[in-house]
Design a protein around this motif. Structure first.
Motif, PDB file in Angstrom:
ATOM      1  N   MET A   1       0.816  -1.216   0.000  1.00 30.41           N
ATOM      2  CA  MET A   1       0.000   0.000   0.000  1.00 30.41           C
ATOM      3  C   MET A   1       0.853   1.272   0.000  1.00 30.41           C
ATOM      4  N   ARG A   2       2.081   1.165   0.501  1.00 24.61           N
ATOM      5  CA  ARG A   2       2.944   2.338   0.475  1.00 24.61           C
ATOM      6  C   ARG A   2       3.206   2.795  -0.956  1.00 24.61           C
ATOM      7  N   PHE A   3       3.391   1.813  -1.850  1.00 27.86           N
ATOM      8  CA  PHE A   3       3.645   2.157  -3.257  1.00 27.86           C
ATOM      9  C   PHE A   3       2.433   2.866  -3.854  1.00 27.86           C
ATOM     10  N   PHE A   4       1.233   2.374  -3.527  1.00 29.35           N
ATOM     11  CA  PHE A   4       0.002   2.984  -4.020  1.00 29.35           C
ATOM     12  C   PHE A   4      -0.102   4.429  -3.534  1.00 29.35           C
ATOM     13  N   THR A   5       0.145   4.625  -2.240  1.00 32.23           N
ATOM     14  CA  THR A   5       0.082   5.986  -1.680  1.00 32.23           C
ATOM     15  C   THR A   5       1.113   6.888  -2.338  1.00 32.23           C
ATOM     16  N   LEU A   6       2.328   6.373  -2.528  1.00 30.57           N
ATOM     17  CA  LEU A   6       3.383   7.164  -3.164  1.00 30.57           C
ATOM     18  C   LEU A   6       3.008   7.536  -4.588  1.00 30.57           C
ATOM     19  N   THR A   7       2.398   6.593  -5.315  1.00 31.36           N
ATOM     20  CA  THR A   7       1.983   6.862  -6.696  1.00 31.36           C
ATOM     21  C   THR A   7       0.969   7.995  -6.750  1.00 31.36           C
ATOM     22  N   LEU A   8      -0.017   7.948  -5.863  1.00 26.54           N
ATOM     23  CA  LEU A   8      -1.034   9.000  -5.842  1.00 26.54           C
ATOM     24  C   LEU A   8      -0.422  10.349  -5.469  1.00 26.54           C
ATOM     25  N   LEU A   9       0.532  10.345  -4.533  1.00 31.23           N
ATOM     26  CA  LEU A   9       1.185  11.599  -4.153  1.00 31.23           C
ATOM     27  C   LEU A   9       1.978  12.186  -5.318  1.00 31.23           C
ATOM     28  N   ILE A  10       2.656  11.315  -6.083  1.00 34.18           N
ATOM     29  CA  ILE A  10       3.423  11.783  -7.238  1.00 34.18           C
ATOM     30  C   ILE A  10       2.498  12.391  -8.285  1.00 34.18           C
ATOM     31  N   ILE A  11       1.370  11.695  -8.559  1.00 37.69           N
ATOM     32  CA  ILE A  11       0.408  12.212  -9.541  1.00 37.69           C
ATOM     33  C   ILE A  11      -0.145  13.551  -9.081  1.00 37.69           C
ATOM     34  N   SER A  12      -0.498  13.653  -7.802  1.00 33.97           N
ATOM     35  CA  SER A  12      -1.049  14.910  -7.284  1.00 33.97           C
ATOM     36  C   SER A  12      -0.040  16.039  -7.389  1.00 33.97           C
ATOM     37  N   ALA A  13       1.235  15.731  -7.109  1.00 39.08           N
ATOM     38  CA  ALA A  13       2.269  16.760  -7.202  1.00 39.08           C
ATOM     39  C   ALA A  13       2.450  17.223  -8.638  1.00 39.08           C
ATOM     40  N   LEU A  14       2.445  16.265  -9.566  1.00 40.12           N
ATOM     41  CA  LEU A  14       2.576  16.623 -10.976  1.00 40.12           C
ATOM     42  C   LEU A  14       1.426  17.502 -11.434  1.00 40.12           C
ATOM     43  N   ILE A  15       0.218  17.141 -11.014  1.00 37.07           N
ATOM     44  CA  ILE A  15      -0.967  17.880 -11.438  1.00 37.07           C
ATOM     45  C   ILE A  15      -0.961  19.287 -10.849  1.00 37.07           C
ATOM     46  N   SER A  16      -0.654  19.395  -9.552  1.00 36.51           N
ATOM     47  CA  SER A  16      -0.657  20.722  -8.930  1.00 36.51           C
ATOM     48  C   SER A  16       0.456  21.591  -9.489  1.00 36.51           C
ATOM     49  N   ALA A  17       1.566  20.966  -9.884  1.00 36.82           N
ATOM     50  CA  ALA A  17       2.675  21.742 -10.431  1.00 36.82           C
ATOM     51  C   ALA A  17       2.422  22.201 -11.846  1.00 36.82           C
ATOM     52  N   THR A  18       1.519  21.508 -12.533  1.00 34.84           N
ATOM     53  CA  THR A  18       1.286  21.813 -13.952  1.00 34.84           C
ATOM     54  C   THR A  18      -0.189  22.023 -14.244  1.00 34.84           C
TER      55      THR A  18
ATOM     56  N   LEU B   1      -4.209  -0.100  -9.004  1.00 35.53           N
ATOM     57  CA  LEU B   1      -4.666   0.083 -10.384  1.00 35.53           C
ATOM     58  C   LEU B   1      -5.942   0.911 -10.417  1.00 35.53           C
ATOM     59  N   THR B   2      -6.916   0.529  -9.611  1.00 35.49           N
ATOM     60  CA  THR B   2      -8.202   1.227  -9.613  1.00 35.49           C
ATOM     61  C   THR B   2      -8.068   2.654  -9.093  1.00 35.49           C
ATOM     62  N   GLY B   3      -7.398   2.812  -7.964  1.00 37.03           N
ATOM     63  CA  GLY B   3      -7.274   4.139  -7.365  1.00 37.03           C
ATOM     64  C   GLY B   3      -6.522   5.111  -8.252  1.00 37.03           C
ATOM     65  N   THR B   4      -5.399   4.665  -8.805  1.00 35.70           N
ATOM     66  CA  THR B   4      -4.617   5.533  -9.685  1.00 35.70           C
ATOM     67  C   THR B   4      -5.409   5.887 -10.941  1.00 35.70           C
ATOM     68  N   SER B   5      -6.113   4.902 -11.501  1.00 32.89           N
ATOM     69  CA  SER B   5      -6.901   5.141 -12.710  1.00 32.89           C
ATOM     70  C   SER B   5      -8.055   6.108 -12.451  1.00 32.89           C
ATOM     71  N   ILE B   6      -8.660   6.029 -11.267  1.00 32.42           N
ATOM     72  CA  ILE B   6      -9.738   6.966 -10.920  1.00 32.42           C
ATOM     73  C   ILE B   6      -9.203   8.394 -10.866  1.00 32.42           C
ATOM     74  N   VAL B   7      -8.045   8.574 -10.222  1.00 28.09           N
ATOM     75  CA  VAL B   7      -7.449   9.915 -10.154  1.00 28.09           C
ATOM     76  C   VAL B   7      -7.160  10.449 -11.548  1.00 28.09           C
ATOM     77  N   ILE B   8      -6.574   9.614 -12.398  1.00 26.02           N
ATOM     78  CA  ILE B   8      -6.252  10.034 -13.765  1.00 26.02           C
ATOM     79  C   ILE B   8      -7.530  10.357 -14.534  1.00 26.02           C
ATOM     80  N   ALA B   9      -8.562   9.552 -14.350  1.00 22.80           N
ATOM     81  CA  ALA B   9      -9.829   9.789 -15.046  1.00 22.80           C
ATOM     82  C   ALA B   9     -10.448  11.123 -14.629  1.00 22.80           C
ATOM     83  N   LEU B  10     -10.413  11.427 -13.335  1.00 25.57           N
ATOM     84  CA  LEU B  10     -10.975  12.693 -12.865  1.00 25.57           C
ATOM     85  C   LEU B  10     -10.206  13.892 -13.428  1.00 25.57           C
ATOM     86  N   VAL B  11      -8.889  13.787 -13.447  1.00 22.81           N
ATOM     87  CA  VAL B  11      -8.067  14.872 -13.998  1.00 22.81           C
ATOM     88  C   VAL B  11      -8.354  15.054 -15.484  1.00 22.81           C
ATOM     89  N   SER B  12      -8.411  13.950 -16.216  1.00 20.32           N
ATOM     90  CA  SER B  12      -8.631  14.045 -17.665  1.00 20.32           C
ATOM     91  C   SER B  12     -10.036  14.541 -17.992  1.00 20.32           C
TER      92      SER B  12
END
Length: 371
Positions: free
Chosen positions: A1-18, A350-361
């Motif tokens: 689960m740490r990897f999942f949390t880290l992935t979401l944090l990276i995506i959020s940082a990328l999105i907020s930065a750009t 897979l599901t959580g990361t894909s949901i975040v990406i779907a909402l952003v897109s």
């Protein structure tokens, strides 16, 4: 689960930065021609929006820049610009003069001010150009510098991290131009958050296999590599075709609808990870890659193509995009292979990361549609 949390944090940082980043760049253009007498002539094309941010030319504050307002602020504009572009030849500073015979042009639906310039330099020595305009207002600002003499031609890109270049007027610099555009291709896939999320969405399922309506870890690393290679190759081939064709003017589509299409492609792949309609992604990736290639071409078009080195710079930029893309794949795929057997990867990551990406897109689709 740490990897999942880290992935979401990276995506959020990328999105907020750009969050405000599309493919529209803050870009200026300078063309310089030098003759045997040390005289430089040329023009400087400056985005009106950048001028407004730097010195404020909208005197009535209504959000619209008028020709009268520009003329009123002519001295301030020329003074600002003259302080931001310094040219030396050898050990001597060139005398730079900016003309008041301005014109208005546009690049990618952005209004530009065309300022003729000339500079008298020494008769011998390398040319050194130092540029500092607009970096305070926009750290991502770029200057495309075209240099021309009877003996040599060069195209260089100046940025906040590289504000100065030296140019040997007496020698050719084709490989310098190639290096610049390879670098720009790499940079522009790394700052293109929509392209990164598209690749991420594809790679998430490359380490899995669909059986009985569920995702399971793919046991064979060899099969993962083959599947990923097919998908990445399809994407690469497709965007290489449309990048080249669009940049060379063989095809031309509205940049607005291309950007909408790119956002939809990210949304579809993300949702397809959650509710799989297509499990063999090769041909679908090829189709979406055609859209992404036109998006890359828009970036290249904003940077500008040297008239006498168009094909070379297109190929160099495309090579840079491929290098940048492979760097992303080589970074992410081994991580996904390593964690694919963890029960949380297929169920939650897979599901959580894909949901975040779907909402952003989805947000991108709306913004680009109405924008």
């Amino acid at each position: 689960m740490r990897f999942f949390t880290l992935t979401l944090l990276i995506i959020s940082a990328l999105i907020s930065a750009t969050s405000a980043l599309a493919h529209q760049l803050s870009t200026a253009y300078v063309k310089l021609d030098i003759n045997d007498q040390g005289l430089i002539t040329g023009e400087w094309q400056v985005r009106l929006y950048d001028l407004e941010q730097a010195i404020g030319v909208d005197s009535d504050g209504d959000g619209k820049l008028r020709w009268r307002e520009l003329q009123t602020r002519a001295d301030s504009v020329n003074q600002y610009l003259a302080n931001q572009l310094v040219i030396h030849r050898g050990d001597s500073k060139c005398t730079l003069v900016l003309s008041d015979e301005w014109k208005i042009d546009s690049h990618f639906n952005e209004a530009y001010l065309l300022v003729p310039l000339r500079a008298q330099c020494a008769l011998a020595g390398a040319i050194r150009v130092n540029y500092s305009a607009f970096f305070k207002e926009d750290a991502e600002h770029k200057l495309l510098l075209n240099l021309h003499s009877d003996a040599a031609i060069s195209s260089r890109v100046l940025s906040d991290s590289q504000r100065e270049i030296d140019w040997d007027v007496a020698s050719g610099s084709v490989w310098t131009t190639v290096g610049e555009f390879v670098y720009q291709g790499m940079v522009h896939i790394w700052i293109g958050i929509d392209h990164i999320l598209f690749l991420l969405s594809l790679l998430l399922t490359c380490v899995l296999v669909r059986r009985g309506g569920q995702w399971f870890a793919q046991a064979s690393v060899r099969r993962i590599v083959i599947n990923t290679t097919w998908i990445v190759t399809a994407f690469t081939l497709a965007h290489s075709i449309t990048l080249s064709a669009t940049a060379l003017g063989l095809i031309n589509f509205s940049s607005r609808w291309i950007e909408v299409g790119i956002a939809i492609s990210v949304l579809f792949i993300a949702l397809n990870n959650i509710f799989p309609l297509v499990t063999r992604l090769g041909w679908l990736t090829f189709a979406f890659g055609l859209l992404h290639g036109m998006g890359f071409a828009g970036v290249l078009g904003e940077l500008g193509l040297p008239a006498d080195q168009q094909l070379l710079t297109v190929l160099a930029f495309n090579l840079g995009v491929e290098i940048g893309q492979m760097a992303i794949v080589l970074l992410l795929l081994p991580l996904f292979i390593f964690v694919r057997n963890q029960i949380w990867y297929a169920r939650y990551a897979l599901t959580g990361t894909s949901i975040v990406i779907a909402l952003v897109s989805m947000q991108w689709v709306v913004e680009r549609w109405i924008g």
